[in-house]
Design a protein around this motif. Structure first.
Motif, PDB file in Angstrom:
ATOM      1  N   PRO A  33       0.826  -1.207   0.000  1.00 46.22           N
ATOM      2  CA  PRO A  33       0.000   0.000   0.000  1.00 46.22           C
ATOM      3  C   PRO A  33       0.864   1.262   0.000  1.00 46.22           C
ATOM      4  O   PRO A  33       1.723   1.451   0.860  1.00 46.22           O
ATOM      5  N   GLY A  34       0.646   2.100  -1.002  1.00 45.04           N
ATOM      6  CA  GLY A  34       1.443   3.305  -1.136  1.00 45.04           C
ATOM      7  C   GLY A  34       2.863   3.049  -1.588  1.00 45.04           C
ATOM      8  O   GLY A  34       3.683   3.973  -1.608  1.00 45.04           O
ATOM      9  N   GLY A  35       3.179   1.805  -1.958  1.00 45.39           N
ATOM     10  CA  GLY A  35       4.537   1.471  -2.371  1.00 45.39           C
ATOM     11  C   GLY A  35       5.531   1.449  -1.233  1.00 45.39           C
ATOM     12  O   GLY A  35       6.740   1.387  -1.458  1.00 45.39           O
ATOM     13  N   ARG A  36       5.050   1.456  -0.001  1.00 41.59           N
ATOM     14  CA  ARG A  36       5.921   1.610   1.162  1.00 41.59           C
ATOM     15  C   ARG A  36       6.335   0.265   1.758  1.00 41.59           C
ATOM     16  O   ARG A  36       5.530  -0.652   1.856  1.00 41.59           O
ATOM     17  N   VAL A  47       3.977  -1.424 -12.073  1.00 44.32           N
ATOM     18  CA  VAL A  47       3.424  -0.121 -12.421  1.00 44.32           C
ATOM     19  C   VAL A  47       2.471   0.405 -11.345  1.00 44.32           C
ATOM     20  O   VAL A  47       2.017   1.543 -11.432  1.00 44.32           O
ATOM     21  N   ARG A  48       2.207  -0.376 -10.311  1.00 42.45           N
ATOM     22  CA  ARG A  48       1.388   0.095  -9.195  1.00 42.45           C
ATOM     23  C   ARG A  48       2.196   0.249  -7.908  1.00 42.45           C
ATOM     24  O   ARG A  48       1.633   0.366  -6.819  1.00 42.45           O
ATOM     25  N   THR A  95       7.622   3.624  -6.466  1.00 40.36           N
ATOM     26  CA  THR A  95       6.613   4.465  -7.107  1.00 40.36           C
ATOM     27  C   THR A  95       5.973   3.756  -8.306  1.00 40.36           C
ATOM     28  O   THR A  95       6.530   2.782  -8.828  1.00 40.36           O
ATOM     29  N   PRO A  96       4.821   4.245  -8.778  1.00 37.31           N
ATOM     30  CA  PRO A  96       4.198   3.673  -9.976  1.00 37.31           C
ATOM     31  C   PRO A  96       5.028   3.844 -11.245  1.00 37.31           C
ATOM     32  O   PRO A  96       4.703   3.243 -12.269  1.00 37.31           O
ATOM     33  N   ASP A  97       6.067   4.667 -11.189  1.00 42.54           N
ATOM     34  CA  ASP A  97       6.974   4.798 -12.327  1.00 42.54           C
ATOM     35  C   ASP A  97       8.230   3.950 -12.122  1.00 42.54           C
ATOM     36  O   ASP A  97       9.255   4.196 -12.772  1.00 42.54           O
TER      37      ASP A  97
END
Length: 387
Positions: A31-34, A59-60, A283-285
């Motif tokens: 969640p949140g890339g964390r 990508v997410r 990150t999504p990138d």
């Protein structure tokens, strides 16, 4: 016309893996890339022991393990690290957030919203019916997440009290206040979607009539939209692109942004990242953010880890280039995409914009934002077009 889904989506998770040509694939939702340092260390060790030795960035802002030889061992390690709940709610936890929130810019720190939404999804009795393709997001007011058109996005409009517009696939349908109120509203988008079109995976599955009904139901259950005339846009500011390099946090600490070749983080390098013992954000990138550093530690990180494969140069082609796995890992791919991308970079060919290379028309891993799609054809050539 609404797209009718007659089966559950096959999006992989921790407990229901995907059988690719190169072995089982598990996706770990962050969640949140964390992720904490100890959790990253566990995944790195697991990738070395039971997979192909890499952590793939998605990508997410999630992570994937490929080539898994022991699915149960991987699931056990992920659960023990606190990175997955029970199997029923695992795939529902797709939560994106403004990556710099709480550290650089933004209207308010969205961290509490991320944690509360994740807790609520883990506990909600209907969350098990949410498709693994449905995307929740929290935009801290800078506009970086809402422009990716997630299914349900909280776009923060005020910090005191915390207030957000609820944006559904690009359209603001109402507003909500407080952490609990915003979380409840986000989940209500997913449950109302099932009310309107049982079995739909995402809002974009809906035809015009069902989409209008979804918006009508949600608008009736929310306060009026805060943005002018239902405007779901937010100012484009405070977010560098790409987030690669050295950045000063609002509290005086340093944030380092970096990328890795092909979006694949070697397990050994991940162990070194974990050894810094600081929070990491994916990150999504497919950027890696190393947060809350002192200047001295940041200098050491760059000096030690750049030679090992972390790329801190925003001008590197790997800061704008991504791809699917291609052949032989994917049986549908027309060519060895990864090898072709590496050859493209080594040849010094220009990459002026964000590019995503894919091996077939499924376009796996494509960015949600505008990009140049480079798609392989059955004859092994590539077609290039804007998306």
């Amino acid at each position: 016309m609404t797209q009718v889904r007659t089966s559950a989506d096959r999006c992989p998770g921790v407990f229901s893996t995907h059988e690719a040509q190169d072995g089982a694939l598990a996706r770990i939702r962050l969640p949140g890339g964390r992720i904490r340092a100890d959790q990253l260390a566990t995944l790195a060790q697991t990738a070395s022991a039971h997979a192909d030795g890499f952590l793939e960035l998605t990508v997410r802002g999630n992570l994937q393990l490929r080539g898994i030889t022991d699915v149960d061992a991987v699931a056990g390690a992920v659960v023990s690290a606190g990175l997955a709940p029970g199997s029923a709610h695992d795939k529902a936890r797709n939560i994106a957030v403004s990556p710099l929130t709480g550290r650089i810019g933004g209207l308010a720190d969205a961290s509490d919203l991320i944690a509360a939404l994740d807790d609520a999804l883990r506990a909600h009795p209907d969350a098990a019916r949410v498709s693994g393709r449905f995307l929740f997001a929290v935009d801290d007011g800078r506009g970086d997440m809402v422009r990716r058109n997630p299914d349900a996005c909280a776009l923060l409009r005020a910090a005191e009290p915390l207030t957000a517009d609820i944006v559904v696939d690009g359209t603001a349908v109402g507003s909500a206040s407080g952490v609990d109120g915003i979380v409840t509203s986000l989940i209500s988008v997913a449950t109302t979607l099932q009310e309107v079109a049982p079995g739909a995976w995402r809002v974009r599955d809906l035809g015009a009539e069902d989409r209008a009904r979804l918006h009508q139901l949600l608008a009736a259950r929310h306060d009026p939209v805060i943005g002018e005339d239902g405007d779901a846009d937010a100012p484009r500011s405070q977010t560098p692109s790409p987030i690669v390099g050295w950045f000063d946090q609002d509290d005086g600490s340093v944030l380092l942004g970096c990328v890795v070749e092909l979006g694949r983080l070697p397990a050994r390098l991940a162990e070194f990242l974990a050894a810094i013992e600081k929070p990491i954000v994916f990150t999504p990138d497919r950027e890696i953010l190393i947060c809350d550093l002192s200047e001295g530690v940041a200098e050491t990180v760059v000096r030690v880890l750049a030679p090992m494969g972390l790329i801190f140069d925003a001008e590197s082609p790997w800061a704008r280039l991504s791809c699917c796995v291609g052949a032989p890992g994917c049986g549908r791919a027309h060519t060895r995409v990864r090898e072709d991308v590496v050859a493209h970079v080594q040849a010094g060919l220009p990459i002026a914009d964000r590019e995503h290379w894919v091996g077939c028309d499924r376009r796996c891993g494509s960015p949600a934002t505008e990009h140049l799609l480079v798609q392989a054809t059955p004859d092994g050539e590539y077609e290039r077009r804007r998306r």
